[in-house]
Each structure stands twice: as structure tokens, then as C-alpha cells.
Design a protein around this motif. Structure first.
Motif, short mmCIF file in Angstrom:
data_model
loop_
_atom_site.label_atom_id
_atom_site.label_comp_id
_atom_site.label_asym_id
_atom_site.label_seq_id
_atom_site.Cartn_x
_atom_site.Cartn_y
_atom_site.Cartn_z
N ARG A 1 0.71 -1.04 0.10
CA ARG A 1 -0.06 -0.02 -0.10
C ARG A 1 0.88 1.18 -0.01
NH1 ARG A 1 -4.96 -1.24 0.08
NH2 ARG A 1 -5.82 0.93 0.68
N VAL A 2 0.30 2.25 -0.45
CA VAL A 2 0.97 3.60 -0.70
C VAL A 2 0.30 4.63 0.24
CG1 VAL A 2 1.85 5.32 -2.22
CG2 VAL A 2 1.57 2.83 -2.95
N ARG A 3 0.87 5.48 0.92
CA ARG A 3 0.45 6.47 1.90
C ARG A 3 -0.07 7.79 0.97
NH1 ARG A 3 0.07 7.85 7.03
NH2 ARG A 3 -0.29 10.07 7.59
N ARG A 4 -1.29 8.01 0.84
CA ARG A 4 -1.77 8.82 -0.07
C ARG A 4 -2.17 10.04 0.73
NH1 ARG A 4 -3.27 9.50 -5.08
NH2 ARG A 4 -5.23 10.80 -5.64
N PHE A 5 -2.85 10.30 1.83
CA PHE A 5 -3.14 11.32 2.64
C PHE A 5 -2.84 11.26 4.10
CE2 PHE A 5 -6.40 11.19 -0.82
CZ PHE A 5 -5.87 12.42 -1.62
N THR A 6 -2.58 12.38 4.75
CA THR A 6 -2.28 12.31 6.11
C THR A 6 -3.41 12.38 7.14
OG1 THR A 6 -2.07 14.73 6.39
CG2 THR A 6 0.00 13.59 5.74
N THR A 7 -3.43 12.12 8.17
CA THR A 7 -4.69 12.32 8.95
C THR A 7 -5.45 13.48 9.09
OG1 THR A 7 -3.87 10.71 10.46
CG2 THR A 7 -5.51 11.99 11.39
N LEU A 8 -4.52 14.51 9.19
CA LEU A 8 -5.07 16.22 8.90
C LEU A 8 -5.53 16.37 7.64
CD1 LEU A 8 -5.23 18.89 10.10
CD2 LEU A 8 -2.73 19.47 9.05
N GLN A 9 -4.96 15.92 6.65
CA GLN A 9 -5.85 15.99 5.32
C GLN A 9 -7.07 15.38 5.26
OE1 GLN A 9 -2.52 14.59 3.13
NE2 GLN A 9 -2.18 16.34 1.77
N ARG A 10 -7.11 14.18 5.82
CA ARG A 10 -8.42 13.35 5.68
C ARG A 10 -9.59 14.23 6.64
NH1 ARG A 10 -5.15 9.02 6.93
NH2 ARG A 10 -6.33 8.60 8.84
N TRP A 11 -8.94 14.80 7.63
CA TRP A 11 -10.00 15.47 8.65
C TRP A 11 -10.37 16.79 7.66
CZ3 TRP A 11 -13.38 13.69 11.88
CH2 TRP A 11 -12.95 12.61 12.63
N THR A 12 -9.41 17.59 7.15
CA THR A 12 -9.92 18.67 6.80
C THR A 12 -10.88 18.30 5.33
OG1 THR A 12 -7.62 19.40 6.95
CG2 THR A 12 -9.03 20.42 5.07
N HIS A 13 -10.60 17.23 4.67
CA HIS A 13 -11.66 16.97 3.75
C HIS A 13 -13.13 16.51 4.41
CE1 HIS A 13 -13.74 14.19 0.84
NE2 HIS A 13 -13.13 14.81 -0.16
N ARG A 14 -13.14 15.91 5.51
CA ARG A 14 -14.39 15.45 6.15
C ARG A 14 -15.12 16.85 6.75
NH1 ARG A 14 -11.36 10.59 9.54
NH2 ARG A 14 -11.25 9.24 7.65
N THR A 15 -14.43 17.61 7.22
CA THR A 15 -14.90 18.75 8.00
C THR A 15 -15.57 19.81 6.98
OG1 THR A 15 -13.38 18.61 9.81
CG2 THR A 15 -14.49 20.58 9.52
N THR A 16 -14.84 19.98 5.81
CA THR A 16 -15.22 20.95 4.77
C THR A 16 -16.48 20.17 3.99
OG1 THR A 16 -13.05 21.45 4.23
CG2 THR A 16 -14.45 21.84 2.58
N ALA A 17 -16.52 18.67 3.86
CA ALA A 17 -17.47 17.97 3.39
C ALA A 17 -18.65 18.23 4.21
CB ALA A 17 -16.99 16.63 3.25
N ALA A 18 -18.48 18.24 5.32
CA ALA A 18 -19.55 18.45 6.29
C ALA A 18 -20.44 19.75 6.09
CB ALA A 18 -19.37 17.82 7.91
N LEU A 19 -19.58 20.87 6.35
CA LEU A 19 -20.03 22.03 6.04
C LEU A 19 -20.62 22.50 5.02
CD1 LEU A 19 -16.73 24.07 7.80
CD2 LEU A 19 -19.06 23.85 8.86
N MET A 20 -19.89 21.94 3.70
CA MET A 20 -20.57 22.01 2.49
C MET A 20 -21.97 21.39 2.47
SD MET A 20 -20.27 23.30 -0.64
CE MET A 20 -18.53 23.56 -1.01
N GLY A 21 -22.36 20.10 2.77
CA GLY A 21 -23.42 19.33 3.15
C GLY A 21 -24.16 20.28 3.85
#
Length: 207
Positions: free
Chosen positions: A13-33
Motif C-alpha cells: 500500500r501507498v500512503r496517500r493522505f495524512t490524518t490532517l488532510q483526511r479530517w480537513t476533507h471530512r470537515t469541509t464536506a460536512a460544512l458544504m453538506g
């Protein structure tokens, strides 16, 4: 990047995103939702009647929109996040090749070279980033009505409403693309992807 048959599972497996990047995406997605759902409740009569409490919906919509850029701004402290923004901001010859193949519905992997992010992802990121800033600016003009002339507020409302509809359509496409690619979703959820997927979908990506 394809592992040998005797490669241990953890190195496949290859590391693609850090924990901070994933939470940034989730939080932004929640606010956009929240923004999209509350906008629908404000503009679709059937939903407005079903939900009621218009003042509360307006408040949720305003504050979610105001907070939308915050996760990205906070994530700028991360070197990995800034590096990925740089990748998204660079458009090279291979990206033009990818776009031509997409426009001609050429699904051969050899005709769609991509680095860590393909041309479609780069265009989406640029468009949604710009659209978010426009929505924030027009939303503020509509919110603070006493600060601007009527013509400005009317124009801001027109742009805000139609751009909101466009964002909804583009987001639906983004979600559809994600649903069609389980490994890509796994990369955003867990932070890593298989080397086989990385080699097939992002042949120019170097860790």
C-alpha cells in the motif's frame, strides 16, 4: 509500482493522505453538506414546508458558509497539505493528454497519464475553491444588507442562487465519481491505497 507476489501486505500500500488532510476533507464536506441541505430547504417550497423553522435554517446556512474556508486555512500549517495544493495548482502536458482522452471518452489507462492528482481532480479543486470564495463574498453582501447599495445586493443574490445550483450539480458528479472508485474512497478514509491502484490510475505519481 506493482508489488511482487511475495511482498508483505503492509508494503503493498501507498500512503496517500495524512490524518490532517483526511479530517480537513471530512470537515469541509460536512460544512458544504449543511450549506447545500439548508439551501435546498430555503429554496424548495416542499422542503421548506416540511422542515419549517426558517429562521433556524437561515442561521445554520449562514454560519456553515462562513466557516467553510476555516478547515482549509487551518490545514495550511501542514507541509503535506501545502505540497498537495502545489500539485493541484500545476497543470502539465500530461494533464492536457488526460483531458483530451476524457473528452473523447478514451478509457485506456495508457491515454490518461496522471500524477498524484489527475486533470479532472485539478479542475474540480480549482473550480470548487473559486466557487466557494464567490459564494462567501456574495453571501456576505446578502447578509449585511445595510452596507451595500440595492443593486449590489440584487446582483449578489442572482449570482449566489445560480452558482449554488451549479455547485449542487458539480458536487453530485464528484460524489458519483467517488462512489465508482472504492479504492479512491479508501484512500481518503484510511490514508493509503494499493500500489496496484496507484500504478494503474496515477502512473506518474512518485511518493
Amino acid at each position: 509500482m506493482t508489488p511482487r507476489a511475495d511482498t508483505p501486505p503492509d508494503t503493498a500500500r501507498v500512503r496517500r493522505f495524512t490524518t490532517l488532510q483526511r479530517w480537513t476533507h471530512r470537515t469541509t464536506a460536512a460544512l458544504m453538506g449543511v450549506c447545500v441541505v439548508t439551501a435546498a430547504c430555503l429554496y424548495i417550497p416542499q422542503l421548506a414546508e416540511l422542515v419549517g423553522r426558517r429562521a433556524l435554517v437561515v442561521t445554520l446556512h449562514e454560519w456553515a458558509g462562513l466557516a467553510l474556508p476555516v478547515p482549509v486555512l487551518a490545514a495550511l500549517a501542514s507541509r503535506a497539505f501545502r505540497a498537495d495544493l502545489g500539485r493541484l495548482n500545476r497543470f502539465g502536458p500530461h494533464d492536457r493528454t488526460w483531458l483530451r482522452a476524457a473528452l473523447h471518452c478514451d478509457k485506456r489507462r495508457s491515454s490518461r497519464p496522471a500524477g498524484k492528482f489527475n486533470a479532472g481532480q485539478k479542475l474540480y479543486a480549482a473550480w470548487i475553491g473559486g466557487a466557494t470564495l464567490v459564494m462567501l463574498a456574495t453571501g456576505l453582501l446578502m447578509w449585511f444588507t445595510h452596507l451595500t447599495p440595492l443593486l449590489w445586493r440584487t446582483s449578489a443574490t442572482f449570482v449566489h442562487d445560480w452558482l449554488a445550483l451549479t455547485i449542487g450539480i458539480v458536487l453530485a458528479g464528484h460524489i458519483g465519481m467517488a462512489l465508482a472508485d472504492p479504492e479512491s474512497r479508501r484512500g481518503m478514509r484510511r490514508g493509503s491505497v494499493s500500489r496496484e491502484w496507484a500504478s494503474r490510475e496515477h502512473s506518474l505519481w512518485r511518493e
